[in-house]
Design a protein around this motif. Sequence first.
Motif, short mmCIF file in Angstrom:
data_model
loop_
_atom_site.label_atom_id
_atom_site.label_comp_id
_atom_site.label_asym_id
_atom_site.label_seq_id
_atom_site.Cartn_x
_atom_site.Cartn_y
_atom_site.Cartn_z
N SER A 183 44.60 33.83 35.38
CA SER A 183 44.78 32.52 34.75
C SER A 183 45.05 31.47 35.83
CB SER A 183 45.96 32.55 33.77
OG SER A 183 47.16 32.65 34.50
N ILE A 184 44.96 30.21 35.42
CA ILE A 184 45.21 29.12 36.38
C ILE A 184 46.63 29.23 36.94
CG2 ILE A 184 45.34 26.61 36.66
CD1 ILE A 184 42.50 27.72 36.10
N MET A 185 47.59 29.49 36.05
CA MET A 185 48.99 29.63 36.51
C MET A 185 49.09 30.81 37.48
SD MET A 185 50.73 27.16 35.39
CE MET A 185 51.09 26.02 34.06
N ILE A 187 46.75 31.98 39.39
CA ILE A 187 46.09 31.61 40.66
C ILE A 187 47.03 30.72 41.49
CG2 ILE A 187 44.17 30.25 41.63
CD1 ILE A 187 42.49 31.29 39.19
N MET A 188 47.73 29.80 40.82
CA MET A 188 48.66 28.92 41.54
C MET A 188 49.83 29.73 42.12
SD MET A 188 47.13 26.08 41.25
CE MET A 188 48.11 24.63 41.52
N LEU B 22 38.20 31.03 43.12
CA LEU B 22 38.83 31.96 42.18
C LEU B 22 38.83 31.35 40.77
CD1 LEU B 22 40.07 34.72 42.47
CD2 LEU B 22 42.23 33.68 43.11
N SER B 26 36.96 32.96 37.65
CA SER B 26 37.80 33.35 36.51
C SER B 26 37.32 32.66 35.24
CB SER B 26 39.25 32.99 36.84
OG SER B 26 40.10 33.62 35.95
N ALA B 58 46.16 29.72 27.20
CA ALA B 58 46.76 30.76 28.05
C ALA B 58 46.11 30.81 29.44
CB ALA B 58 46.63 32.12 27.37
N MET B 59 44.83 30.46 29.50
CA MET B 59 44.17 30.43 30.81
C MET B 59 44.67 29.27 31.67
SD MET B 59 42.08 32.91 31.37
CE MET B 59 41.01 32.38 32.70
#
Lengths: 247, 395
Positions: A183-185, A187-188, B22, B26, B58-59
Amino acid sequence: MNIVVIVSQTPDTTTKVVLNSDKKSIDESGITWILNPYAEFAIEKALKLKEANPQVGEIILLAMGPERTVEALRQGLAMGADRAVLIKSNFVNTEVLAAKVKELDAKLVLGGKKSIDTESANTEAGLAARLDLAFVHCANKLSWEGGKLIASREISGENQSFVLTLPALVTCDKGEDEPRYASIMGIMKAKKKELDEIYSSAQDDIGIEIVEARLPALRGSVKIFDGSPAEAAEKLLKALREEAKVL
Amino acid sequence: MADIRMTDFAEFTSLLSSEENLILNSTKDFVNKEVMPIIDDAFMDARFPDELVPKVGAMGFLGAPLDGYGCPGLNYVSYGLINMMLEAGDSALRSFNSVQSSLVMFPLHSFGSDAQKTKFLPKLATGEMIGCFGLTEPDHGSNPAGMVTYAKKTDKGFVLNGAKMWITNGSVADLAIVWAKCEGVSEGKNNICAFVVEKNTPGFSTRLMTQKHSLRASITSELIFEDCLIPHENLLPGSTVGLKAALMCLNSARLGIAWGAIGAAMACYQTALDYSLTRVQFHDKPIASHQLIQKDLVDMLTEITKAQFLTLQITRLKEQGKVKPEHISMVKRNNVAMALGISRTARAILGANGISSEYPVMRHMCNLESVITYEGTDNVHILTLGKYITGISAF
């Protein structure tokens, strides 16, 4: 108790392979590299094992490969692994990997059942042999039972379950564990996680020389039959009889 | 339906950071696993796939470029890449994301009070709440300054009257950001400012717009305000600068649209390429061996590649605080027209199969007919750029 997951990077399955002019190597410029899907299954299983057992400490990703392998490790960190180690090298050496696994104090080592590029499944088996670990290949389900690890796999239509006393090494199939997205979170967060890059002192010369690489012969042209399934099947039969003359 | 793939002829991805790559991959995985299996039926059934909303939340896609309040604070290139891959799935999903992120969360984040941010942004980020943006009116599309929706300030609050049309997410929204004329409050020359109107507010109703040939997997609605009383604290305090606040929201959304159009174009190009390599006509050869088909494919790939690099550069300018609205006009106009052209060519390459829902090209083509019109028509962006380079306004 740490879990080490062996990670590798493979070309995306949609990659069109092009050879270099030396006819020995692949032109990597057009390749999209991805985390080996079977390693991704292993990471997912490791994360689930950690979620189910508070005694699991860190999930550490370990890879031996070229610089670009960092991207596969970052994806695994974004999925939720705690930290990663990359041993930079152009080839995999299980002696070097085994030494690192010992140093990381892993009680359980997971990996993919194979890599999707060369279909090889050597690294994990070699590692289990060098570390003298109990070894289960192709597990599709992992769970804890009274401090022991249960590894299940399907074989010839039957299920086999193994009760493993750790330390052990298990290679993973998909099973019912759908790998979570990065998820973006995630990845961060992964940006801030520890990713050690170290150089291998092992010799590059492993006694193997690639003499020639060839692309497989082109498949013949494809014919698609239109219509309903019944109509298409009828046309296919006709073509097999009258054009290909194989029936 | 085939998986979507990244078209990367000139190593565009080599200019992206590892995090950006990424995020790109994703999002692509997400679209292939969650969107592609359902999107065609959703389009044919004219159904918004609302089951995707919590998954998109959620993503971390919603409000991705915003900081705090549950938002990840990504850079704008990452936001663009997310939109590109969402629209490679379908424009409806990208439209949902553009509206929620750029037209609802962005104005709340930029012009809202602390109380408004705290109340709404975290739930909008997870998808627990859905928002919509009311600017366009039945008689005022390209000229929003002519709007007639009016907010009258009273002791009890603002009383809204008017109607908004072509509003994405309208009928499913928990809150609407509504732009209205409000004398004595707005400091802008057109007296325009923005209000939060929550669903179930008396006097606020919506009407679902059906019978669409485009964006069928998206909700489009009319918003109707009849003596709708909203509290004073629902005014977005920073929006009293007038219409330029609304245009700031649109500039953010338009950049996302420019990226999204590249995704739709990639999906159509890949479909046409795959089809032409397997479709055999004349002398047992695939149609990809025909010169005319090769020219079409080369033109498609060239246009997609040009759009990728132009859009990346303009988005980097935005990250550096150097972007001009005219830059965004150029990429929104160029990319959507490019994608629409590619979708039509791809439809033709697929012959009769091009109109079948077995392939995504006609779905993209129909969607892009809306995308070329909304958020500034193709012509309006031409005139915006024309004014910039000549110094003469043609409208």
